[in-house]
Design a protein around this motif. Structure first.
Motif, short mmCIF file in Angstrom:
data_model
loop_
_atom_site.label_atom_id
_atom_site.label_comp_id
_atom_site.label_asym_id
_atom_site.label_seq_id
_atom_site.Cartn_x
_atom_site.Cartn_y
_atom_site.Cartn_z
N LEU A 8 0.89 -1.15 0.00
CA LEU A 8 0.00 0.00 0.00
C LEU A 8 0.93 1.20 0.00
N THR A 9 0.91 1.98 -1.07
CA THR A 9 1.84 3.10 -1.22
C THR A 9 1.10 4.42 -1.09
N LEU A 10 1.61 5.27 -0.20
CA LEU A 10 1.06 6.61 -0.01
C LEU A 10 2.05 7.63 -0.56
N ALA A 11 1.59 8.50 -1.45
CA ALA A 11 2.42 9.60 -1.92
C ALA A 11 2.42 10.67 -0.84
N VAL A 12 3.60 11.03 -0.33
CA VAL A 12 3.69 11.98 0.78
C VAL A 12 4.44 13.23 0.37
N SER A 13 3.98 14.37 0.87
CA SER A 13 4.58 15.65 0.48
C SER A 13 5.88 15.95 1.23
N ASP A 14 6.04 15.43 2.43
CA ASP A 14 7.25 15.65 3.22
C ASP A 14 7.65 14.30 3.81
N GLY A 44 2.27 -6.19 7.91
CA GLY A 44 1.61 -7.48 8.06
C GLY A 44 2.53 -8.55 7.52
N GLU A 45 2.12 -9.79 7.65
CA GLU A 45 2.98 -10.89 7.21
C GLU A 45 3.40 -10.74 5.74
N ARG A 46 2.47 -10.30 4.91
CA ARG A 46 2.77 -10.14 3.48
C ARG A 46 2.29 -8.78 2.97
N LEU A 47 2.40 -7.75 3.82
CA LEU A 47 1.95 -6.42 3.45
C LEU A 47 2.96 -5.37 3.88
N VAL A 48 3.30 -4.48 2.96
CA VAL A 48 4.23 -3.39 3.24
C VAL A 48 3.52 -2.06 3.00
N LEU A 49 3.64 -1.15 3.96
CA LEU A 49 3.19 0.22 3.80
C LEU A 49 4.39 1.01 3.31
N SER A 50 4.23 1.61 2.13
CA SER A 50 5.32 2.36 1.52
C SER A 50 4.98 3.84 1.51
N LEU A 51 5.86 4.66 2.09
CA LEU A 51 5.70 6.12 2.08
C LEU A 51 6.66 6.64 1.02
N TRP A 52 6.12 7.16 -0.07
CA TRP A 52 6.93 7.51 -1.23
C TRP A 52 6.86 9.01 -1.46
N ASP A 53 7.99 9.64 -1.62
CA ASP A 53 8.06 11.06 -1.91
C ASP A 53 7.10 11.40 -3.06
N ARG A 54 6.26 12.39 -2.86
CA ARG A 54 5.22 12.73 -3.84
C ARG A 54 5.79 13.03 -5.23
N GLY A 55 6.90 13.75 -5.30
CA GLY A 55 7.50 14.06 -6.60
C GLY A 55 7.94 12.82 -7.34
N HIS A 56 8.56 11.89 -6.62
CA HIS A 56 8.98 10.63 -7.24
C HIS A 56 7.77 9.79 -7.64
N ASP A 118 -2.90 11.44 9.01
CA ASP A 118 -1.44 11.46 9.07
C ASP A 118 -0.95 12.80 8.52
N PRO A 119 0.37 13.04 8.42
CA PRO A 119 0.86 14.35 7.98
C PRO A 119 0.35 14.80 6.60
N ASP A 120 -0.05 13.86 5.73
CA ASP A 120 -0.59 14.23 4.42
C ASP A 120 -2.11 14.16 4.37
N GLY A 121 -2.74 13.91 5.51
CA GLY A 121 -4.19 13.88 5.56
C GLY A 121 -4.81 12.53 5.27
N TYR A 122 -4.00 11.50 5.01
CA TYR A 122 -4.57 10.17 4.81
C TYR A 122 -5.28 9.77 6.09
N ARG A 123 -6.50 9.28 5.95
CA ARG A 123 -7.31 8.94 7.11
C ARG A 123 -7.14 7.48 7.51
N TRP A 124 -6.80 7.30 8.77
CA TRP A 124 -6.70 5.99 9.39
C TRP A 124 -7.92 5.79 10.26
N GLU A 125 -8.59 4.66 10.08
CA GLU A 125 -9.68 4.28 10.97
C GLU A 125 -9.11 3.30 11.98
N ILE A 126 -9.31 3.58 13.25
CA ILE A 126 -8.94 2.65 14.31
C ILE A 126 -10.26 2.03 14.77
#
Length: 140
Positions: A8-14, A44-56, A118-126
């Motif tokens: 799951l990749t999130l494009a992040v501004s900073d 997770g066992e087979r899940l990676v959260l990727s924070l990727w620079d928005r420009g890239h 989060d810092p880019d506004g992505y919403r996490w539901e707990i």
């Protein structure tokens, strides 16, 4: 195609602000870090959260269509075993600098959940979802 999600990749501004939020604030561990480019966190066992620079991200994937300040039309959910755990995680997010944080509440679908941004506004539901599907994703 197998029925699964690997990244799951999130494009992040900073990237550094996101790194601090997830690693220092929420206490998660990075598995891969490429300075100025990407931080990869096993979620997770087979899940990676990727924070990727928005420009890239935009250079490879394409322009991001959502207007600045708009909320992405999806949530990322972290399920826990009880309403008390929902409140504890929301407090951890608040202490890490999450904004906004919406307090947990009982939902019409029978569970209890709250949200943080989060810092880019992505919403996490707990969420505490006592139904079989909800409890099936909570570590025992």
């Amino acid at each position: 195609m197998d029925q699964r999600i690997s990244f799951l990749t999130l494009a992040v501004s900073d990237l550094e602000a996101s790194r601090r939020f997830y690693l220092d604030g929420l206490g998660w561990d990075a598995e891969v870090e490429v300075e100025g480019d990407v931080v990869m966190i096993r979620a997770g066992e087979r899940l990676v959260l990727s924070l990727w620079d928005r420009g890239h991200f935009e250079a490879e994937v394409g322009a991001i269509a959502a207007p600045a300040g708009a909320i992405a039309p999806f949530t990322i959910s972290h399920n826990v075993a009880s309403p008390e755990e929902v409140d504890a995680v929301l407090e951890t997010a608040r202490a890490a600098g999450a904004d906004p944080v919406h307090a947990g509440e009982h939902r019409a679908w029978g569970g209890y959940s709250g949200y943080f941004g989060d810092p880019d506004g992505y919403r996490w539901e707990i969420a505490h979802n006592p139904q079989d599907i909800g409890m099936s994703v909570v570590p025992q």
